[in-house]
Design an enzyme around this catalytic site. Structure first.
Site, mmCIF file in Angstrom:
data_model
loop_
_atom_site.group_PDB
_atom_site.id
_atom_site.type_symbol
_atom_site.label_atom_id
_atom_site.label_comp_id
_atom_site.label_asym_id
_atom_site.label_seq_id
_atom_site.Cartn_x
_atom_site.Cartn_y
_atom_site.Cartn_z
ATOM 1 C CD GLU A 103 42.913 2.688 5.191
ATOM 2 O OE1 GLU A 103 43.516 1.650 4.679
ATOM 3 O OE2 GLU A 103 43.928 3.325 5.800
ATOM 4 C CG ASN B 160 52.980 5.737 10.176
ATOM 5 O OD1 ASN B 160 52.543 4.756 9.823
ATOM 6 N ND2 ASN B 160 52.438 7.206 10.218
ATOM 7 C CD GLU C 242 46.395 7.660 5.726
ATOM 8 O OE1 GLU C 242 46.738 8.943 5.469
ATOM 9 O OE2 GLU C 242 46.558 7.019 6.591
ATOM 10 C CB CYS D 225 49.558 10.804 7.665
ATOM 11 S SG CYS D 225 48.540 9.477 8.220
#
Length: 505
Positions: A479, A168, A265, A299
């Site tokens: 992150e 994505n 993640e 997400c």
């Protein structure tokens, strides 16, 4: 160098690009696959045509890439933080200079709109620039001990890190993973999604051009088998993965065999809570941003939209009106606001969720159908109209499972206590959001939501200065932000005795 491919981008249009360059990169150059018998087609989402062939890396190639990365790590890790920073700043500058070309190639491979892709590339160079700024600040502590003895700590790199990206945000995720890794003195072997293999190798070439040692950022192509080889390799110190929960569990299990550090993640089914005292137009815009960026394939999307009952009719009227007005079509046109989903199976899966929602009693207020743009070259593209679902409840499949498409489920609530309980009733915990004018309530709700991020009166903004990551089954590690330095480095304690040894023996 693939400047030729990037240089062709200004003239490129949807449906015209074919990528023939090799997509693997190590030892400072693109590498031809050793065998091309098991190649897989990569599609252009907007047209459905084949963009290129992706050849997965086997064991020998993965080993070559990791050894190349390790050799580069031995040089890079000995450089001062400021020296690393200069190279990273140069990489950020090159990306900034070529952002229109990189964004265009990203759109052709990914299907999102050029408007969004340009923002993604901006975030990528900002991330590299941010960590360049931190590279020279890495330091330990000095601790005074009795009798003149002392200790100090050293923040040291891990070694060769593996990054496994998602489809994505292909270029952005490669930057998000590589920037903190490189700032800390590590090397990285990056595996993009097999569906979006094209732009990570552009980043590898840019790092090379900026002056990193050959092999410092390598790219290996492939799917699950290649990922398995990376996770099991004895020279890999850490794996950072972005993707689904089931794959994340497998990566964690494989990495545990070598006791490798892991950042995960993973998915989400995030709640967005809209109180009656909100600024309604802002809340509507927030809900659209929380659901329809990148065709809903994000997400941290706030796909469970809880609206206080008193304002439910006004909210639905406005959100449906604005959803119907979203322009679908050629993602390379400036006026397009929604492009194509990543693949035909993904499109069918999302449409299946809408169909299931209807069977379970949800009401489709708009969209949720395959969309055929008027432009004939887009007829084979993977488009669907953005969907708003009403009459949903917390037990429906569309409310419990991550759809990963442009589908918003809207539900009423009455009290703050009730909605927090419902919002937290999920195995996920990636993000959350609240719209209210009551500052006390905003912070109270943020405190009580079980999620790694809570947006107050906004949604889906991702400044590189702030950490991003999940609670519960949405993963662990972070992150972005300063804290991520801790996930790409390790601490060594050095104890110094200035006097005689006191021995029991």
């Amino acid at each position: 160098m693939a400047q030729s491919l990037l240089n062709s981008m200004p003239q490129a249009t949807t449906g015209t690009v074919v990528v023939t360059d090799h997509l693997n990169f190590w030892d400072g150059k693109r590498v031809k696959p050793t065998q091309e018998t098991n190649s897989e087609p990569v599609f252009e989402p907007a047209t459905g045509r084949v963009l290129c062939q992706m050849v997965p890396c086997g064991a020998e190639e993965v080993d070559e890439a990791i050894k190349s990365a390790h050799a580069a790590y031995l040089k890079w890790s000995k450089m001062a933080g400021m020296e690393r920073a200069r190279v990273m700043l140069e990489a950020a500058r090159i990306i900034r200079e070529r952002k229109e070309k990189i964004a265009k190639l990203e759109v052709i491979n990914n299907g999102k709109t050029i408007t969004e892709a340009l923002v993604d590339i901006d975030i990528a160079w900002q991330c590299i620039e941010y960590y360049a700024g931190l590279a020279g600040t890495l330091a330990g502590q000095h601790i005074q001990l009795p009798g003149g003895a002392f200790a100090y700590t050293r923040r040291e790199p891990l070694g060769v890190c593996v990054g496994i990206g998602a489809w994505n945000y292909p270029f952005q995720i490669a930057s998000w993973k590589s920037a903190p890794a490189l700032a800390c003195g590590n090397a990285m072997v990056f595996k993009p999604s097999p569906m979006t293999p094209v732009t990570a190798v552009i980043l590898a070439e840019i790092y090379k051009e900026a002056g990193v040692p050959d092999g410092l950022f390598c790219v290996v192509q492939g799917g699950a088998e290649t990922g398995t080889l990376l996770c099991h390799h004895p020279m890999v110190a850490k794996v950072s993965f972005t993707g689904s929960v089931p794959t994340g569990k497998k990566i964690m299990e494989m990495s545990s065999k070598g006791v490798k550090q892991v950042t995960l993640e993973l998915g989400g089914k995030s709640p967005l809570i809209i109180f009656k005292d909100c600024e309604l137009q802002n809340a509507v815009k927030g809900a659209l941003m929380a659901n329809f960026l990148t065709q809903g394939q994000v997400c941290c999307n706030g796909t469970r939209v809880y609206v206080q009952r008193e304002i439910m009719p006004q909210f639905l009227e406005e959100v449906v009106k604005r959803t119907k007005a979203i322009t679908l079509g050629d993602p390379l046109l400036d006026g397009t606001r929604m492009g194509a989903l990543i693949s035909k199976p993904q499109l069918e899966k999302v449409l299946g969720f809408v169909s299931q929602a209807k069977k379970e009693g949800a009401r489709v207020l708009c969209g949720g159908e395959p969309f055929s743009p008027s432009d004939p070259k887009l007829k084979g593209g993977y488009f669907m109209s953005p969907c708003v679902l009403d009459n949903c409840n917390d037990d429906m499949t569309c409310v419990k499972e991550e759809i990963f498409g442009p589908v918003m489920s809207v539900m009423p609530f009455d009290t703050e206590e009730e909605v927090i309980k419902r919002a937290n009733n999920t195995t996920f915990g990636l993000a959350s959001g609240v719209f209210t004018r009551d500052i006390s309530r905003a912070h109270r709700v943020a405190e009580n939501l079980e999620a790694g991020t809570c947006f107050i009166n906004n949604y889906n903004i991702s400044p590189v200065e702030v950490p991003f990551g999940g609670y519960k089954m949405s993963g662990f590690g972070r992150e972005n932000g300063q804290v991520t330095i801790e996930y790409y480095s390790q601490l060594k304690t050095v104890v110094v005795e200035m006097g005689d040894v006191e021995s029991l023996f």
